[in-house]
Design a protein around this motif. Structure first.
Motif, PDB file in Angstrom:
ATOM      1  N   ARG A 228       0.934  -1.592   0.051  1.00 21.32           N
ATOM      2  CA  ARG A 228       0.114   0.200  -0.810  1.00 21.32           C
ATOM      3  C   ARG A 228       0.984   1.119   0.152  1.00 21.32           C
ATOM      4  NH1 ARG A 228      -5.297  -0.865  -0.045  1.00 21.32           N
ATOM      5  NH2 ARG A 228      -5.673   0.689   1.033  1.00 21.32           N
ATOM      6  N   SER A 229       1.707   0.655  -0.978  1.00 25.73           N
ATOM      7  CA  SER A 229       3.188   2.350  -1.017  1.00 25.73           C
ATOM      8  C   SER A 229       3.432   2.908   0.634  1.00 25.73           C
ATOM      9  CB  SER A 229       2.242   3.150  -1.859  1.00 25.73           C
ATOM     10  OG  SER A 229       2.865   4.071  -2.686  1.00 25.73           O
ATOM     11  N   VAL A 230       3.370   3.906   0.769  1.00 27.67           N
ATOM     12  CA  VAL A 230       3.332   4.779   1.631  1.00 27.67           C
ATOM     13  C   VAL A 230       2.586   5.003   2.947  1.00 27.67           C
ATOM     14  CG1 VAL A 230       5.730   5.824   1.136  1.00 27.67           C
ATOM     15  CG2 VAL A 230       3.289   7.314   0.700  1.00 27.67           C
ATOM     16  N   GLU A 231       1.236   4.651   2.210  1.00 23.57           N
ATOM     17  CA  GLU A 231       0.212   4.906   3.055  1.00 23.57           C
ATOM     18  C   GLU A 231       0.294   3.870   4.506  1.00 23.57           C
ATOM     19  OE1 GLU A 231      -3.599   2.268   2.533  1.00 23.57           O
ATOM     20  OE2 GLU A 231      -4.360   4.073   2.854  1.00 23.57           O
TER      21      GLU A 231
ATOM     22  N   GLU B 298      -6.261  17.533   9.608  1.00 23.97           N
ATOM     23  CA  GLU B 298      -4.833  17.113   8.882  1.00 23.97           C
ATOM     24  C   GLU B 298      -4.186  16.742   7.659  1.00 23.97           C
ATOM     25  OE1 GLU B 298      -0.625  15.962   9.264  1.00 23.97           O
ATOM     26  OE2 GLU B 298      -2.163  14.693   9.812  1.00 23.97           O
ATOM     27  N   ALA B 299      -5.567  15.465   7.923  1.00 21.89           N
ATOM     28  CA  ALA B 299      -5.029  14.106   6.942  1.00 21.89           C
ATOM     29  C   ALA B 299      -6.084  14.694   5.483  1.00 21.89           C
ATOM     30  CB  ALA B 299      -6.364  12.752   7.944  1.00 21.89           C
ATOM     31  N   ALA B 300      -6.452  15.354   5.604  1.00 23.36           N
ATOM     32  CA  ALA B 300      -6.974  15.715   3.853  1.00 23.36           C
ATOM     33  C   ALA B 300      -6.285  16.940   3.737  1.00 23.36           C
ATOM     34  CB  ALA B 300      -8.211  16.752   4.301  1.00 23.36           C
ATOM     35  N   VAL B 301      -4.961  17.262   4.387  1.00 23.54           N
ATOM     36  CA  VAL B 301      -3.973  18.786   3.954  1.00 23.54           C
ATOM     37  C   VAL B 301      -3.315  17.848   3.399  1.00 23.54           C
ATOM     38  CG1 VAL B 301      -2.863  20.239   4.513  1.00 23.54           C
ATOM     39  CG2 VAL B 301      -4.960  20.610   5.377  1.00 23.54           C
ATOM     40  N   ARG B 302      -3.299  17.109   3.790  1.00 21.26           N
ATOM     41  CA  ARG B 302      -1.503  16.172   4.117  1.00 21.26           C
ATOM     42  C   ARG B 302      -1.572  15.361   2.672  1.00 21.26           C
ATOM     43  NH1 ARG B 302      -0.817  10.729   6.673  1.00 21.26           N
ATOM     44  NH2 ARG B 302      -2.285  11.877   8.379  1.00 21.26           N
ATOM     45  N   HIS B 303      -2.456  14.343   2.568  1.00 20.25           N
ATOM     46  CA  HIS B 303      -2.830  13.429   1.425  1.00 20.25           C
ATOM     47  C   HIS B 303      -3.606  14.419   0.400  1.00 20.25           C
ATOM     48  CE1 HIS B 303      -3.386   9.358   3.882  1.00 20.25           C
ATOM     49  NE2 HIS B 303      -3.473  10.405   4.972  1.00 20.25           N
ATOM     50  N   ALA B 304      -3.755  15.943   0.372  1.00 19.07           N
ATOM     51  CA  ALA B 304      -4.052  16.509  -0.897  1.00 19.07           C
ATOM     52  C   ALA B 304      -2.326  16.949  -1.449  1.00 19.07           C
ATOM     53  CB  ALA B 304      -4.479  17.759  -0.417  1.00 19.07           C
TER      54      ALA B 304
ATOM     55  N   VAL C 188       2.210  15.400  -9.655  1.00 15.89           N
ATOM     56  CA  VAL C 188       3.588  16.581 -10.082  1.00 15.89           C
ATOM     57  C   VAL C 188       4.820  16.068 -10.606  1.00 15.89           C
ATOM     58  CG1 VAL C 188       3.998  18.452 -10.319  1.00 15.89           C
ATOM     59  CG2 VAL C 188       1.920  18.283  -9.636  1.00 15.89           C
ATOM     60  N   THR C 189       5.445  15.979  -9.279  1.00 15.56           N
ATOM     61  CA  THR C 189       6.970  15.132 -10.050  1.00 15.56           C
ATOM     62  C   THR C 189       6.886  13.910 -10.370  1.00 15.56           C
ATOM     63  OG1 THR C 189       6.582  14.449  -7.293  1.00 15.56           O
ATOM     64  CG2 THR C 189       7.032  16.721  -7.357  1.00 15.56           C
ATOM     65  N   THR C 190       6.454  13.628 -10.693  1.00 15.49           N
ATOM     66  CA  THR C 190       5.617  12.411 -11.505  1.00 15.49           C
ATOM     67  C   THR C 190       6.699  11.323 -10.753  1.00 15.49           C
ATOM     68  OG1 THR C 190       8.130  12.379 -12.749  1.00 15.49           O
ATOM     69  CG2 THR C 190       6.714  13.616 -13.578  1.00 15.49           C
ATOM     70  N   THR C 191       6.910  11.148  -8.987  1.00 15.86           N
ATOM     71  CA  THR C 191       7.441  10.450  -8.232  1.00 15.86           C
ATOM     72  C   THR C 191       6.000   9.150  -8.402  1.00 15.86           C
ATOM     73  OG1 THR C 191       7.933  12.034  -6.522  1.00 15.86           O
ATOM     74  CG2 THR C 191       8.153   9.763  -5.865  1.00 15.86           C
ATOM     75  N   GLY C 192       4.973   8.924  -8.001  1.00 15.45           N
ATOM     76  CA  GLY C 192       3.633   8.234  -8.145  1.00 15.45           C
ATOM     77  C   GLY C 192       3.847   7.565  -7.122  1.00 15.45           C
ATOM     78  N   TYR C 193       4.216   7.624  -5.393  1.00 14.96           N
ATOM     79  CA  TYR C 193       3.739   6.910  -4.668  1.00 14.96           C
ATOM     80  C   TYR C 193       2.308   7.663  -3.884  1.00 14.96           C
ATOM     81  CZ  TYR C 193       8.914   6.702  -2.557  1.00 14.96           C
ATOM     82  OH  TYR C 193      10.001   6.560  -2.592  1.00 14.96           O
ATOM     83  N   ALA C 194       1.720   7.214  -2.941  1.00 12.48           N
ATOM     84  CA  ALA C 194       0.626   7.137  -2.757  1.00 12.48           C
ATOM     85  C   ALA C 194       0.374   6.826  -1.158  1.00 12.48           C
ATOM     86  CB  ALA C 194      -0.724   5.849  -3.631  1.00 12.48           C
ATOM     87  N   SER C 195       0.355   8.189  -0.745  1.00 13.71           N
ATOM     88  CA  SER C 195       0.227   8.039   0.671  1.00 13.71           C
ATOM     89  C   SER C 195      -1.743   7.328   1.052  1.00 13.71           C
ATOM     90  CB  SER C 195       0.061   9.435   1.531  1.00 13.71           C
ATOM     91  OG  SER C 195      -1.153  10.378   0.533  1.00 13.71           O
ATOM     92  N   ALA C 196      -2.829   7.454  -0.235  1.00 13.72           N
ATOM     93  CA  ALA C 196      -3.619   7.178   0.264  1.00 13.72           C
ATOM     94  C   ALA C 196      -4.455   6.440  -1.514  1.00 13.72           C
ATOM     95  CB  ALA C 196      -5.252   8.056   0.807  1.00 13.72           C
TER      96      ALA C 196
END
Lengths: 512, 441
Positions: free
Chosen positions: A250-253, A322-328, A336-344
């Motif tokens: 689940r990536s970095v979630e 905070e969770a909404a801001v952090r995940h946004a 945008v940076t084209t990394t592609g991790y997902a926190s959610a």
């Protein structure tokens, strides 16, 4: 040998005005040196009590094949600007081949098909981060680390690495470097090519090391209970190249908020122009960086994107506080940076948010960063070109040079920028069409927005798409034909289309 | 004083005219047909030959020269003449005319061993900015190559309350400027922070070009600044004018016929709008609303083109036209056609050279109110009692330092700035106290 002499003759004949053997020789040499990369997974395998032999064998095969081809094609070559395109294109194909060897040789069942292994390897070297794995945590430690490591190698560029270490590339290396470095060629590299390559790599290593230390510290001090030293290294290897592979399903979630914020910071750094970072951090001229138009727009767009996502997440009651801001912020920066991790899992977010994320896929990192995509500076210049177009519609005689950071950008570069964006969109559209057609043919369920996301995420070297290919999903359901298309999109995207496209033009191969 | 003049063209002739009475003038030129009329008309000796040749200069007796003026139309020849003269007679003062602003810049940075350099383009630009630069001003002048401006204003009832009737130190004065003098009735005061401006005062302000504009708006609110100036011709003269006006915050449009030149100027002047057009097509003039420009300046190389374009612009409604006229007889033609101001670059250049030649030691640069007040440009010597002192603790003794030029750049000193030896000080003073001020510095 006489047969080879004849081939050499043909390759030098007037029908073929590219030194094919010379290019092959150089690619083989690079592959030979690149086999040294196997030392890292060998060490990891030994450390974790896994079998090092697949990696030893992979290394031996790469070294042997590279060495043999290099030996057979030895001799006087001229590697000029023209051969550069071919060398770059072939090197990346060959590197992905080398990277696929361990996947096949370890007998990992998820990667037992050569095409899947090649996809995974291409996704690694191009720092895309799309995966065909369905059970990421099931692969061995050494193989998982190899997968992360391919992204780290590909991030700064294989050619840049070769330039930094191979003495024979000192002459004619500029063309090679320019074909591989992301972004339009605006700032002339005034220093020696070799010094530039070395500086970029040193900076890259320094940031990777910094991230590794911070993440390890989080793990050791208990700030993040899930973070191990292994995971710290694995994620440090894939943040700086804007790669996005994770060792976690689940990536970095699963990591703590502190870890996610730290990764955000390093993703932002990775998506910025390295030449600017060098001036800011090494030469101590942060003001120059702060005034840079591209950097300002880059940070501005990150802020805007994050704000839009946050508002959508909050108003639709998906997340709170905070969770909404952090995940946004995380999802914006990661895309945008084209990394592609997902926190959610943004796949399950409301459609307005996922559409916004697909939109962000077309921005890209800064020129001279490890990020992929269109690049911020191209959008900036396109905006200026369009504004001038409007101006000249009303005032046909006006002479209005386009400036970037105060300096005039020459018209040729501007044309190249417009052409690039057109090509990018063109290839993307063709990609979407082919993926949709192939999905219909094979009966794979692929919604239109999912096809768009799949093409956008691969040509932009981002990683996750939508639907089954979402951030917690896998690209495994795609058919073989689609997989080949996706591999092609990653390859085109990483080398910024044009150096690859010229290889398909008649004028490249012939003088007449 | 023994003066050598290289170049008997228009500039040279004008200089001879002004200097032949009081001085011993020798004119050197390659062209005998230009020397002949000079020797008939004025009491000067003439020598046919190359003024950039050491042999010719030595023959002419340069060793005894007090002043050498090199004013041919060839920049490099002028520089070589000056250098040879310096080598033969180190105490000669040398003046060089140049058409290339770059030489001026190099000289300003101290990398050319010449005492004074005059650029026709820059002088022309100054002349124009004196004419249109500050709307509310009675008189303006520029120093330090345009970086420092002196402006004389009449304060009246309509002037802004933020500066009138309050002590200067509390008034919100434009940055980079200083009130150098207040003339009230017959007396002049060099103001301190407690001085108060009153309607009816005449004041002298020294400041940056931008500050001069700000002052203009305060003195006569609504007088506005010149926002829209159109310059026809983006050659060296046109570009120099544009740069000077842009520095003063004036909006500039440039019209240039050559596409390459237009592109080069557009690259160079970030803030100007550049058009690639010959400027005489009615469609173009109409579409770009050239007629609405406040001022049009004609700086093309060809007088006839300037004349035609200026007349056409007048027809399109331009209110104020200034033309650069190269051929002196053409001036009358322009005036007959209703062109408001004509400027002859060679005339302006010659005047500047003469001004310097009259008294090369003190650079008396401007006179106000007839000759009652003067603005001086003096380089401070190391032994001066003022060197090392901050401006706050500097006693006012007959003069007030409005600006200093250090390493070629203008600084508008505040109380805690310190005067250094070698600074060029721009000082406002009464004419009768000039000697006193000179000695102090």
């Amino acid at each position: 040998v006489s047969e080879l002499a004849r081939v050499r003759q043909v390759s030098r004949s007037r029908f073929l005005s590219v030194d094919l053997l010379g290019a092959t020789n150089l690619v083989a040499t690079i592959v030979m040196y690149l086999s040294a990369a196997m030392l890292l997974p060998i060490a990891i395998a030994l450390g974790y009590g896994e079998s090092p032999w697949p990696f030893v064998l992979s290394g031996a095969i790469a070294f042997g094949t590279g060495g043999l081809v290099a030996y057979l094609t030895r001799g006087e070559h001229r590697i000029g600007a023209r051969e550069g395109f071919l060398v770059v294109g072939l090197t990346w194909l060959a590197a992905a081949g080398l990277g696929a060897l361990p996947y096949l040789l370890t007998g990992e069942p998820q990667l037992s098909r050569p095409l899947d292994a090649y996809f995974e390897s291409m996704s690694g070297f191009t720092t895309t981060g799309a995966s065909v794995l369905t059970d990421i945590e099931g692969v061995s430690r050494s193989l998982a680390m190899w997968r992360q490591f391919t992204q780290w190698l590909g991030g700064m560029g294989i050619i840049v690495l070769a330039l930094a270490v191979l003495p024979r590339l000192r002459v004619g290396g500029r063309q090679l470097l320019e074909s591989e470095l992301p972004g339009p060629e605006i700032e002339n590299l005034k220093t020696r090519i070799r010094d530039t390559a070395r500086r970029l790599w040193l900076l890259y290593i320094a940031f990777t090391a910094a991230e590794f230390l911070i993440l390890s510290l989080f793990g050791l001090t208990g700030v993040d209970e899930r973070m191990t030293v292994f995971d710290a290294a694995a994620h440090a290897f894939t943040t700086m190249p804007t790669g996005g592979f994770s060792t976690q399903a689940r990536s970095v979630e699963i990591f703590s908020a502190a870890t996610q914020w730290t990764i955000v910071l390093f993703m932002i750094i990775a998506g910025a122009n390295f030449a600017l970072l060098y001036r800011a951090f090494v030469r101590g001229q942060p003001r120059v960086a702060a005034r840079d138009e591209e950097l300002r727009l880059y940070l501005g767009l990150l802020g805007l994107g994050a704000a839009v996502l946050a508002v959508e997440l909050l108003t639709e009651n998906v997340l709170a506080g905070e969770a909404a801001v952090r995940h946004a912020v995380f999802q914006t920066v990661s895309t945008v940076t084209t990394t592609g991790y997902a926190s959610a899992d943004f796949n399950v977010w409301p459609v307005l948010t996922t559409m916004a994320i697909v939109g962000l896929m077309f921005l890209g990192g800064s020129a001279g960063s490890t990020g992929g995509g269109v690049k911020i500076v191209r959008h900036l210049l396109l905006g200026k070109i369009l504004r001038r177009e409007l101006d000249q519609t009303v005032h046909p005689e006006v002479v209005a040079p386009v400036r970037l950071n105060g300096a005039v950008v020459d018209e040729r570069t501007l044309r190249a920028v417009a052409a690039f964006i057109l090509l990018y969109i063109g290839i993307f559209v063709v990609g979407v069409a082919l993926l949709s057609l192939d999905a219909a043919r094979t009966g794979v369920e692929l919604a239109p927005l999912d096809a768009i996301a799949a093409a956008a995420t691969t040509i932009g070297n981002i990683g996750p798409g939508l639907g089954f290919a979402g951030p917690m999903g896998s690209f495994e359901p795609f058919s073989d034909v689609s997989t080949v298309i996706l591999i092609g999109l990653m390859w085109f995207g990483r080398l910024e289309l044009i150096p690859i496209l010229v290889l398909f033009s008649r004028h490249y191969w012939r003088s007449t | 004083v023994k003066i050598f003049l290289i170049g008997a063209g228009q500039v040279g002739t004008t200089i001879v005219q002004a200097l032949h009475d009081e001085h011993d003038v020798t004119v050197i030129d390659l062209d005998p047909t230009r020397l002949e009329p000079l020797s008939y008309r004025y009491d000067v000796s003439t020598l046919e030959g190359n003024g950039a040749s050491r042999r010719v200069l030595a023959e002419a007796g340069i060793a005894a020269a007090d002043l050498l003026i090199a004013c041919t139309s060839r920049d490099e020849a002028n520089l070589v003449s000056a250098m040879i003269a310096k080598a033969i007679a180190p105490r000669t003062t040398t003046i060089v005319r140049t058409t290339n602003p770059e030489y001026l810049e190099v000289w300003r940075e101290g990398q050319l061993d010449v005492d004074f350099i005059v650029s026709s383009e820059i002088e022309t630009a100054h002349a124009i900015s004196r004419t249109i630069g500050v709307p509310a001003a009675r008189q303006t002048d520029v120093f330090a190559e345009g970086q420092v401006q002196l402006v004389e204003f009449d304060v009246d009832e309509g002037s802004s309350g933020t500066i009138v009737g309050v002590p200067l130190r509390e008034a919100r004065l434009p940055k980079e400027s200083k009130v150098a003098g207040i003339i009230r009735g017959d007396s002049m005061t060099l103001p301190r922070g407690d001085a108060v401006l009153r309607p009816g005062d005449r004041i002298v302000v020294i400041g940056s070009p931008a500050a001069a504009q700000a002052w203009s708006e305060l003195i006569a609110p609504g007088s506005g600044k010149v926002r829209d100036v159109v310059i026809f011709g983006a050659g060296r003269a046109g570009t120099a004018i544009a740069r000077q006006l842009l520095d003063q915050g004036i909006g500039v449009r440039l019209i240039e016929a050559s596409p390459e030149r237009a592109r080069a100027v557009a690259d160079e002047l970030t803030e100007a709008r550049v058009f690639n057009s010959n400027g005489i097509e009615p469609d173009f003039l109409e579409r770009e609303r050239i007629g609405e420009a406040q001022v049009a300046i004609f700086a093309m190389r060809d007088d006839m083109k300037n004349h035609y374009a200026a007349t056409l612009a007048k027809i399109h409604g331009v209110r104020f036209t200034i033309a650069i006229v190269h051929d002196p007889p053409a001036i009358e033609v322009f005036e007959r056609a209703g062109i408001d101001v004509t400027i002859n670059p060679r005339q302006v250049t010659a005047e500047e050279i003469v001004r310097f030649a009259h008294d090369p030691r003190t650079q008396q640069v401007a006179m106000l109110e007839g000759d009652r007040y003067e603005v001086l440009d003096i380089t401070t010597r190391p032994g001066s009692e003022y060197v090392g002192k901050s401006f706050a603790e500097m006693p006012i003794r007959g003069g007030l330092i409005g600006a200093i030029v250090r390493d070629g750049r203008a600084i508008f000193p505040r109380g805690d700035d310190v005067l250094r030896a070698g600074d060029r000080a721009i000082i406002f003073t009464e004419s009768k106290r000039v000697v006193e001020v000179e000695q102090a510095l």
